[in-house]
Structures are given as C-alpha cells and as structure tokens.
Design a protein around this motif. Structure first.
Motif, PDB file in Angstrom:
ATOM      1  N   LEU A 143      -0.026   4.992 -10.680  1.00  0.00           N
ATOM      2  CA  LEU A 143      -0.146   3.747 -11.439  1.00  0.00           C
ATOM      3  C   LEU A 143       0.900   2.741 -10.983  1.00  0.00           C
ATOM      4  CD1 LEU A 143      -0.133   3.335 -15.306  1.00  0.00           C
ATOM      5  CD2 LEU A 143      -1.310   2.015 -13.549  1.00  0.00           C
ATOM      6  N   ALA A 144       2.136   3.172 -10.986  1.00  0.00           N
ATOM      7  CA  ALA A 144       3.220   2.240 -10.681  1.00  0.00           C
ATOM      8  C   ALA A 144       4.013   2.718  -9.477  1.00  0.00           C
ATOM      9  CB  ALA A 144       4.137   2.128 -11.895  1.00  0.00           C
ATOM     10  N   ASP A 145       4.550   1.774  -8.701  1.00  0.00           N
ATOM     11  CA  ASP A 145       5.318   2.220  -7.544  1.00  0.00           C
ATOM     12  C   ASP A 145       6.696   2.672  -8.005  1.00  0.00           C
ATOM     13  OD1 ASP A 145       7.400   0.226  -5.676  1.00  0.00           O
ATOM     14  OD2 ASP A 145       6.696  -0.424  -7.667  1.00  0.00           O
ATOM     15  N   LYS A 202     -10.052   5.666 -15.490  1.00  0.00           N
ATOM     16  CA  LYS A 202      -9.789   4.381 -16.139  1.00  0.00           C
ATOM     17  C   LYS A 202      -8.751   3.579 -15.367  1.00  0.00           C
ATOM     18  CE  LYS A 202     -12.069   4.515 -20.150  1.00  0.00           C
ATOM     19  NZ  LYS A 202     -13.044   3.499 -20.535  1.00  0.00           N
ATOM     20  N   LEU A 203      -7.778   4.296 -14.820  1.00  0.00           N
ATOM     21  CA  LEU A 203      -6.650   3.606 -14.198  1.00  0.00           C
ATOM     22  C   LEU A 203      -6.989   3.082 -12.806  1.00  0.00           C
ATOM     23  CD1 LEU A 203      -3.787   5.933 -15.432  1.00  0.00           C
ATOM     24  CD2 LEU A 203      -4.353   3.640 -16.226  1.00  0.00           C
ATOM     25  N   PRO A 206      -4.540   1.159  -8.138  1.00  0.00           N
ATOM     26  CA  PRO A 206      -3.823  -0.058  -8.503  1.00  0.00           C
ATOM     27  C   PRO A 206      -3.709  -1.036  -7.350  1.00  0.00           C
ATOM     28  CG  PRO A 206      -2.319   1.823  -8.342  1.00  0.00           C
ATOM     29  CD  PRO A 206      -3.695   2.342  -8.101  1.00  0.00           C
ATOM     30  N   ARG A 209      -6.512  -3.497  -7.364  1.00  0.00           N
ATOM     31  CA  ARG A 209      -6.514  -4.406  -8.517  1.00  0.00           C
ATOM     32  C   ARG A 209      -6.038  -5.784  -8.076  1.00  0.00           C
ATOM     33  NH1 ARG A 209      -6.266  -3.184 -14.095  1.00  0.00           N
ATOM     34  NH2 ARG A 209      -6.412  -0.951 -13.704  1.00  0.00           N
ATOM     35  N   ARG A 212      -3.422 -11.072 -10.039  1.00  0.00           N
ATOM     36  CA  ARG A 212      -3.373 -11.831 -11.289  1.00  0.00           C
ATOM     37  C   ARG A 212      -4.789 -12.106 -11.781  1.00  0.00           C
ATOM     38  NH1 ARG A 212       0.719 -14.966 -12.688  1.00  0.00           N
ATOM     39  NH2 ARG A 212      -0.416 -14.813 -14.624  1.00  0.00           N
ATOM     40  N   ARG A 213      -4.875 -12.331 -13.044  1.00  0.00           N
ATOM     41  CA  ARG A 213      -6.102 -12.804 -13.681  1.00  0.00           C
ATOM     42  C   ARG A 213      -7.393 -12.094 -13.275  1.00  0.00           C
ATOM     43  NH1 ARG A 213      -6.333 -16.158 -17.556  1.00  0.00           N
ATOM     44  NH2 ARG A 213      -5.706 -14.090 -18.117  1.00  0.00           N
TER      45      ARG A 213
END
Lengths: 216, 216
Positions: A143-145, A202-203, A206, A209, A212-213
């Motif tokens: 999910l996150a780096d 769901k995730l 990333p 993704r 933005r927006r």
DNA sequence: GTCTATAGCTGGATAGAC
DNA sequence: GTCTATCCAGCTATAGAC
C-alpha cells in the motif's frame, strides 16, 4: 584535556533540552559545561558548528544503541513494544526534545538544516529497515512505500514531543490512539486468507492509482 | 490609529514565519510591521504577550474560515481531499510553520505554552468533530478514542512541517504514505458485513484490554 | 589549551518629549 | 499614541597573556 570538547558537547545537548534552541548561546552552553565561553570558539569555531557536531554524535550513539533491539523485532506487537520502550527512553534522555528544537531552528538556519537532516536520516533509515521486515506480507507492504512510512512515523513522534510540552494529557491520548491504530495492522496478519485477498483486491496496485483526483 | 496593533500582529506572524522563534524580538517584529520598537511594549506589554495574542487571533481566524468546509466532510475520501487542501493552504500561508515554532518555543517558556496550547486546542477540537462524524460505523470508531486520534493527526502535521524544512522529499513521501494508510480505513467502509464483523471481533472492546503487557 | 579582557552588536524595557 | 534616547544585560567573536 581533550574532554573539554566532550564537556561542551554534553553541555550543548543539556542546554537545548532545558532552554530550547532560543536559549542556546556560547555562554549558556559553556556555563552548563563548566568551562570558559571562549573555548566554544576555539574548539568548534561557532555555536552552530558545536550544535551540529553534538547532535550528530549523540544521535549516532543512540541509533547504535538501538540497532540490536530493533533487529530483534519481528512482529507488529514487537514493534509496538520496542517503540514504546524507545520512546520512553528517548523522552527521559530528552533526545527527541533536542531533535524537535533543532528542527525548529533549522527552518531558518541553513547551516543547522544540513546536520539536522543528516541525524534525522539516521533514525528514518533504521525505522524503515524494521518496517520493511515487519510489514512484509501485510496489505500495508504494497500500500505505502516504506521510506514514506518511516518518515511519517518519525514526523509523528517529533510532533508528539512538541505536543506533549504544552498538553501532556492530549499527547498521551494521541500516542495511545496511534498504538491502537497499529493494532489494525496486527489484526490483518491474523485474518484468514480469504479476507486478506478481499482486502488486497480492494487496495489494488497503488502505483497504477492516479496521483490526484478521481471520482469516488 | 488602532491598527498599529494590527500591524504589529501581522508583523509578529511574519517574523516567526521567516526568522523562526529564535529570530523574534521587539525590534525585528517592529521592523517588519514598519512601526517603532517601543510600541510593542506600549500596546502589548512584552514580546511574549504580543506573540500570544497574534497567534491566537490568527488561529481563530483560520479555524473560522475552515469550519464550513469541514462541516461538509462526510467520508474518508472527503476528509483526505479537504485535509490536503487545508494542508496546502496553511503551508502557503505559513501558519503550521508558526505553530511549530511556537510549540518549540513553548517547551521552555511557560507563558507561551498557555496560549499555544489554547490555539492548538482550537484545531484539535475541530478535527475531532470531523473524525467522529467520518469514522462513525468504521472499526476505528470503537478502536481509538476520538480526542486521541485528533491529537495524533495534529501532531503528525506539526512533525511533518518541521520535517519538510530539512527534507522536503522525505516529507512528501510521508504525507503520501499517510494518505494511503487512510485508504485502509476507507476500504473498511466498503467491506461486506461478514468481513466487518470478523474484524470487529478481532479488535474487541479496547477498554477491557489491559493497559500494558500481556502475552502475545 | 585555557583564561581575561574587550570590541561591537543586538536584545528588553523604560523615561520623557511631543 | 508615537518617537527619541537611553540603560543595561547578554551576545559573538577575537586578541593576547599565561
């Protein structure tokens, strides 16, 4: 003796701790070290240089001291335990206080900014290594780096330290909340494979993704 | 005119922003305000009193300005959007910078500590109200207490601000990570009821959890 | 390496003219 | 309400005796 330098280094840390960055001067530091004021300039050239060197050496020593314990961390629960222990120890010694003060000073002092960034980097690198190990296999891992997470954790601790200075009760509640948040991650480790896959789906990746927006 | 006071208030904020708490003095503030140095003492009594009043009035104005937008927040996604907007706006205006500097100064100045705590409380209260609304129904609602969470969020932003001053790239990565963490919470909103109940069961009543130490 | 002394500056705060 | 002038404390940094 060559330990006038050492006395000054200790005195510098002590002075930042007790009087804040705004209360640091060659005189206050020398007084706390019990040596003559002129020696600050003889040994370090300037007050800023003394601060830089003092903080870097103190941080190196602390990171060193924790390397082993951090290396033994294998689960989120371990991490929380060691984290709390580290937080309390650093708090008692006042190192996080010093870090926060130097960061505040560094915002408008390029000279301090360099060495403070370097010391901060030592902690962040250490934290990142642990996070990578502990979060491997949890949904958070992709999910996150990890560098960002490590920086976020560090930032949170620094903010908490400042918060604590003006509102100890609030800071304590905040720390407790953060720990309980971490429980969320821990729980995911224990979820069945089916649920995990649902979460993962769901995730999504990333990286794909849009930055933005995008419609909810 | 009665707006010498106002000029001084604006000048005080500007000076903290650009020179940090260590660079604030009656003289520097007066210079930035374009008025005479003695007027600081005539109107406010002392530099500290000026700082306190300036910061409180600035914070009240900012919180006021955001009340509406925060009231419209209904989902985690909304919260992230408004949060990022708020963060960018505050950053541009330098208010978080000022907060961080005052917190640093307040650590060793009881007079500053009081008013800084009060201003910080304004933000925390606002954030808490939004969190309560947004997290209602998610597992987080009964995991962590809302006041603690709000304080944690505030602390994180303060820490990030200081971080950013010495390592902008790292701070950006940290912010991104935090946002992706929040996605975790968002995802839970969308989970099926079965999964949710499973999660909830794992989390259990946090009040009954023993405060420290228990075998994993 | 350490100390005294000192130049030169910036700081908070006040008195008193306007 | 504002300004000048000023006191005195504390600051950085250096020169020079020891």
């Amino acid at each position: 003796m060559a330990d006038t330098r050492q006395k000054l280094i200790v005195g510098a840390m002590e002075t930042i701790r007790t009087h804040g960055i705004a209360g640091v001067s060659a005189r206050t530091v020398a007084a706390s070290a019990g040596v003559n004021q002129a020696l600050v300039f003889y040994h370090f050239g300037s007050v800023d240089d003394l601060l830089s060197e003092a903080f870097l050496s103190a941080t190196r020593a602390r990171v060193e001291r924790y390397r082993e314990r951090l290396a033994a961390v294998a689960t989120v629960r371990d991490l929380l335990d060691v984290g709390r222990r580290l937080h309390e120890e650093e708090r008692a010694l006042g190192n996080v206080t010093v870090l926060a003060q130097l960061l505040a000073g560094a915002q408008s002092d390029a000279k301090l900014a360099g060495s403070t960034a370097e010391a901060l980097g030592l902690w962040v690198a250490e934290i990142e290594a642990v996070l990578v190990r502990v979060l491997a296999g949890t949904p958070l891992a992709d999910l996150a780096d990890s560098a960002g997470l490590a920086a976020a954790v560090s930032a949170a601790f620094i903010g908490l330290e400042l918060f604590e200075g003006v509102d100890p009760v609030g800071a304590h509640a905040a720390l407790t909340s953060l720990e309980q948040l971490a429980v969320l991650v821990e729980v995911m480790e224990d979820l069945g494979p089916v649920t995990r896959r649902a979460l993962r789906a769901k995730l999504r990746p990333p990286a794909a993704r849009s930055p933005r927006r995008s419609r909810a």
